[in-house]
Structure formats: structure tokens, C-alpha cells
Design an enzyme around this catalytic site. Sequence first.
Site, short mmCIF file in Angstrom:
data_model
loop_
_atom_site.label_atom_id
_atom_site.label_comp_id
_atom_site.label_asym_id
_atom_site.label_seq_id
_atom_site.Cartn_x
_atom_site.Cartn_y
_atom_site.Cartn_z
N ASP A 144 -64.11 90.27 38.17
CA ASP A 144 -63.31 89.94 39.34
C ASP A 144 -64.14 89.13 40.34
O ASP A 144 -65.33 88.86 40.12
CB ASP A 144 -62.77 91.22 39.97
CG ASP A 144 -61.38 91.04 40.56
OD1 ASP A 144 -61.01 89.90 40.90
OD2 ASP A 144 -60.66 92.05 40.68
N ASP A 202 -61.54 73.60 36.42
CA ASP A 202 -62.27 72.66 35.59
C ASP A 202 -63.44 73.31 34.86
O ASP A 202 -63.78 72.90 33.75
CB ASP A 202 -62.81 71.49 36.43
CG ASP A 202 -61.72 70.55 36.90
OD1 ASP A 202 -60.58 70.64 36.41
OD2 ASP A 202 -62.00 69.71 37.78
#
Length: 530
Positions: A144, A202
Site C-alpha cells: 500500500d 507509466d
Amino acid sequence: MAAISMFPLQAHSSIELPSLLPTPPMGFNNWSRFMCDLNETLFTETADAMVSNGLLSAGYNRINIDDCWMAYSRSPDGSLQWNTTKFPHGIPWLAEYVKTRGFHLGIYEDSGNMTCGGYPGSYEHEETDAQTFASWGIDYLKLDGCNVYATDDRTLEEEYKHRYGHWHSILANMTHPLIFSESAPAYFAGTPNNTNWYTVMDWVPIYGELARHSTDILVYSGAGSAWDSIMVNYNYNTLLARYQQPGYFNDPDFLIPDHPGLTGDEKRSHFALWASFSAPLIISAYIPALSTEEIVYLSNRALIAVDQDALAQQATLASRDETLDVLTRSLANGDRLLTVLNRGNTSVKAEIPVSWLGLGIDENTDGCVYSAQDLWDGSFREISGRVEVELDTHATAVFRISLPEGCRTVVPTGIVFNTASGNCLTAGENSTVAFETCQGQGSQIWQVEASGTISPLSRAGMCLTAGGESVSLQGCASGSKDQGWTYAVSGNLKNEATGGCLTEGVLQMKTCLDERNEQVFGLPSGVDVS
């Protein structure tokens, strides 16, 4: 659009070396259903139930522990400790328990100094934690992104990249790397400017096998509409198809089949849409109490086969109007998937508003007869022209269209839409083009040829053409660079002649910038990404 690898080769790069996770994971996670109310018994009962109700044999072979499993402090040697009240036998014992029943065990940590629930995070303990997890029999890590902050040396996006990149390096050097589920993109979603979100997207396929890219799906005890929550994550996922390849999967979060706020059609749609995306199928529910009906649809082997298809292509929008979304993709054996979602609040009975050509299938091939299998009931039918559907509110139809040998010419076809505004590229009268509200019409459905030309179905022989800063439709001319377009992983449509990027607004060509909202587009599945 010649195929070019999206990213350079990396030791643990899942899209370059997809063998670690060639198809999306399937299994169970406790978070959406139970949040921090977890213990050892929950996971043992879940594993036993998944064996007895057939979910394991259907492919759901992962048991993943989410936040709040830890003690509040590390041991004197700096390693993590499990909460001995919640897990009296310990995590290694649980890993062996589920392994003997045919499952893999996964676990949760956070890239910050604390987890979202306030337990010890992995920051500055990454190597120790990776070794600890491996020694416990863990093979899947959900990392996380709570409690991560910008520094004097790095922006917030750069800091996330640094921390997840560090984990990537550690995993790459393990004898048996853990499957790496990244949550970093979720912390950049939902802002007016999507540039940072896309910048994070990306790099996540370089570092891991899947990434949770947006908001959490509504938890069992949460306020609000569960269907609306599903639709939020569904819509996020439609923006990201260009990133997905075998070995890396966009993760729109958990399946919630026992949520009391969902109708039966909404539950089935949730499953069918995630399968059409080749998304992770991770159930967050009280598995022992799932109904027979819920087990039946979650075990639908035809839809699971779509989800687990080796091509791993994500379904994209062939058409969209105020009510219906039509999605298509190709499958590894040459078949074509057709998924139709009724987003509206009333039932619909209609022909799908796109032709065979609009589904990417060459309808002019002589002697070709196509058959479609309804993946809900298994029935087959020969079809020609348009497909009729009858859908209750929020229901989804899914067909697998068989393309006979010699009839498998598929051209990527569908809408070209701006991912910030949602507007569709539209062929107008004469030579004009514009971005308009998506209305499911032929002037908004485009074919993208391997040569890089982009043509509207409504204007045969016309191609999207750049001239200086202007964009128009002109007669297609073979080899014309002003009609040649490349599609980047950034979502940019770049013209070969001008070097500029298609830009929404007063539709024109502009200098390509860093994934600005006006220059990021969703294209049909199957378009090569450079």
C-alpha cells in the site's frame, strides 16, 4: 503502428518476463468485507469453504491477508511480528495450512512508516520484510501507499517511484520473487489534473505484476451505492487499457458478491466486466455463506477462461452512448469477445449499435459464417449483421464470437476518446473532426490500421490528417506521413509528419507535453503501443 516494447528489460519486469504472473490472480482478500476484523479462523474457514464449494477448482487459488494482521511493534531484531491473539498458530502455520489445501498465501504491507491501519510500515525495513515474508511461505505482496510524503529531494510522485522501485530491486534479487501488487497509482487518482496519475502508471508495469489504480471499492459496512462504486472503478479501468500486457494487469479492486446493496444483475455484471478486462478476480466476501447462485456465476468457466486468456488483452470501448457500453477484445485462439453493459436505469431491448465492422471483424469476407456463444447460458447461435440484446437495468451480456479459419481479419476498431473529458473523436461533415459527447454513432467509431492510419467507419476512404496545427479528414493516401499516427504508452497520439500530438479543445496539433489532460486518449484494444 509498429509494435515497440513499452519498457526496457528489467530483471523483475513482469511485461518483459511475464512468467511470474502470466494471467491475472484469482482468490480471496478480507479487506472489503471484514476490514480489520480478521483472524486466523476467518482464513482457515475461507480456504475450507473454497475447496468444498468449487471455487478452488474454478481457479481461485490465492488467500491474501490485508491490513491489521501485525503486532503494533517490530521484534528486537527489527522483523515484523503477527498479532498472536488474531493468529495464535502464526502466519507460517497458516501458509502451510492453505498450501496443503491447494492455495498460495499473500500478505499486506505499506511503503510508508505505518500502514493505513496504523501498524508498522516497511519503510527502511524493506529487505528484512521481504526475507521475512519469504521465510513464512508468502509468495504475494500487496504494498500500500499510506504515509508517504514528498521530501526536499523528491516530489511525491518521485518518492513513490523511489520506494516501489526499491522494492522492485529487492524482489528481483530473490531466488523466488514475490508477486508484487502495487497500490501507488491509487494515491494520484481523482485529481483535476491526471498528469501525475499517468506518470505513476507509466512505471508500475516495470516494477510489478498488478497495480490498484484508483479508489477502494465500497466496503461492506460503507455508506453509499455499491453499484456506483463499481462503476467508478470500471470507468477508471477503461482509461488504462494501453498499459496491460501478459505479466502486468490493471487492478480495479475486489469482487464484492455478498454486498447487500447489489442486485443479482449488478453482481453478475461486476464479475463479467472484470473478466472482460482480464482483471484480477479477488473475492472479498464471507465465502462460507455465499449463495448457490453466487457460487455459480463466480465459477462460470467460460468467463474465467476469458479472464485467464493468454493474450491478456483488456476489453476496450467499441461504442458508448447514454445507456449502453459495448466493449470488444481479441482472444488468443482468434475469437472475438463482445460485452454489452446497460448502464441505464431501465431495461433495454435493442440491436447493438455497431456492425461487424464496428466490432473489428471484416464483414466483407466471402463465405464467412460467424457463431456466437452466450457466456452466461452457454448457448450458441449463428449471427450475421447486428446482434440483438435484451438487458435489464445494470445487466451485462457477454458473447464469444468464433471466427472461422480464413475469416479472422481483425482491425482494432472502436471509439477514440479523451480520458479526461470522456468526449469522443467525431467525424463531421465535409472534412471536419471534433470531440463531442459520445453518442454511439458510426461517426465516432474508428479503425486503426497497422500502418498508423485512423479512419472513421462513417467516411470510407477518409483518414485523420494533420496539417500544421490543424486536423481534418482527407482521402487516405498510402505512405502519407501526415496520416501516420503512433500511440504511446503515455496515451499521446503523435503525428509522424508534424511531430505534434493530437490535442482536445479547439481540435488541433500541439507540442507533446507531459501527459496533459488534453493529450491523453483511449484507443481500441489491439493497437500497438510504442
